[in-house]
Design a protein around this motif. Structure first.
Motif, short mmCIF file in Angstrom:
data_model
loop_
_atom_site.label_atom_id
_atom_site.label_comp_id
_atom_site.label_asym_id
_atom_site.label_seq_id
_atom_site.Cartn_x
_atom_site.Cartn_y
_atom_site.Cartn_z
N UNK A 173 0.82 -1.22 0.00
CA UNK A 173 0.00 0.00 0.00
C UNK A 173 0.85 1.26 0.00
N UNK A 174 1.85 1.33 0.89
CA UNK A 174 2.64 2.57 0.98
C UNK A 174 3.56 2.76 -0.22
N UNK A 175 4.04 1.67 -0.79
CA UNK A 175 4.87 1.77 -1.99
C UNK A 175 4.02 2.19 -3.18
N UNK A 176 2.85 1.56 -3.34
CA UNK A 176 1.98 1.89 -4.47
C UNK A 176 1.48 3.33 -4.41
N UNK A 177 1.24 3.82 -3.19
CA UNK A 177 0.70 5.18 -3.04
C UNK A 177 1.79 6.25 -3.07
N UNK A 178 3.07 5.83 -3.05
CA UNK A 178 4.15 6.80 -3.06
C UNK A 178 4.52 7.33 -1.69
N UNK A 179 3.95 6.77 -0.63
CA UNK A 179 4.26 7.22 0.73
C UNK A 179 5.59 6.68 1.22
N UNK A 180 6.06 5.61 0.61
CA UNK A 180 7.33 5.00 1.02
C UNK A 180 8.20 4.86 -0.22
#
Length: 308
Positions: free
Chosen positions: A246-253
């Protein structure tokens, strides 16, 4: 015919074989083999497709090393006549080895720069995603660091004691990977913003060495692929985020990379079979269990489909 390029790089593009294209190639190969058999069975009743046997040398990225080793074992079990020799050495070593024909597969966390590796036959096979994690000696229990704090630890030197971050009064010892490390290149680009690192420089690119050095050095901090995390070290979030689908796909990580297997083509039957095997359900499930992200699970804005 469309090719897929990944644009999460410093402007370089290199044609790669996606999982969908691999399946298409596999289907085409099956059709061709079937057609060949039908056409030649009367005149050459003993003919058959090329057997899956022999040795493959796989070397490079230590981030991909654990999964490549497990995949090699599973492949040898399925094809008893094969031997998959897997070693590390770093992404730079993997790219050098495959282009020098010292290995059939060169593993890398980063894209092969066409200016350095211009061979048009060099083909990129993306097999999964690796989230990387910041780690500290277990005596340091700071839960999260901001990206700027990491920059000030590893690059500017403005933060040099854990007491500045709510931790103990203890000198911070950054553990720095060697220049041939793809993990270091990813860290430098996406976390340090291209800045240089300062700290204790390791002489060999080994994720195990990084982890063990951090574990035994008071005040140490470093970074490794999620597949290397154990209870011997403490993990630290970045801006209160962990590396997940989730965080990789959303650009948060942002501290992650695609894992590449480079070849000089894949006409050899055993090589082709192993590359397909890497994208199969057994290996992709194993990848998830080991802390990687299966390639079909990730959706990022860094992937674009273009026509040459």
């Amino acid at each position: 015919m469309k090719s897929i390029y990944l644009l999460r790089s410093s402007g370089q593009k290199r044609r790669l074989v996606s999982s969908k294209n691999l399946l298409r190639r596999a289907a085409l190969l099956c059709c061709l083999l079937l057609g060949t058999y039908v056409l030649t069975s009367c005149s050459a009743p003993g003919s058959q497709s090329q057997p899956i046997t022999g040795k493959l040398r796989v070397t490079g990225s230590t981030a991909l090393l654990p999964l490549a080793q497990e995949a090699g074992k599973l492949f040898e079990q399925q094809y008893p006549g094969t031997k998959i020799e897997v070693s590390g050495g770093g992404s730079g070593h993997g790219l050098d080895a495959v282009t020098a024909q010292q290995a059939e597969i060169g593993n890398s966390d980063i894209y092969a720069n066409p200016a350095i590796y211009p061979d048009p036959n060099l083909t990129d096979h993306i097999v999964c995603v690796t989230p990387f994690e910041m780690i500290t000696n277990p005596g340091i229990t700071v839960p999260s660091l901001t990206q700027q704090q990491i920059i000030d630890i590893f690059s500017t030197g403005k933060i040099n004691n854990w007491s500045q971050l709510g931790g103990p009064d203890l000198k911070i010892t950054p553990i720095v990977r060697p220049s041939n490390s793809g993990t270091r290149a990813t860290f430098r680009k996406y976390i340090l913003g291209g800045r240089d690192e300062k700290g204790t420089l390791l002489t060999t690119d080994s994720s195990t060495t990084v982890r063990d050095t951090v574990a035994k050095t008071p005040g140490a901090i470093g970074y490794v692929a999620a597949s290397y995390v154990t209870n011997a070290i403490h993990t630290v979030e970045i801006d209160n985020q962990k590396g997940t689908v989730s965080t990789i796909s959303s650009g948060k990580y942002n501290f992650w990379s695609y894992e590449h297997m480079y070849t000089l083509g894949s006409d050899d039957a055993t090589l082709e079979a192993f590359l397909q095997f890497m994208l199969g359900s057994d290996v992709q499930q194993k990848a998830q269990e080991m802390g990687y992200v299966p390639i079909n699970s990730i959706q990022t804005p860094g992937v674009a489909s273009v026509s040459p």
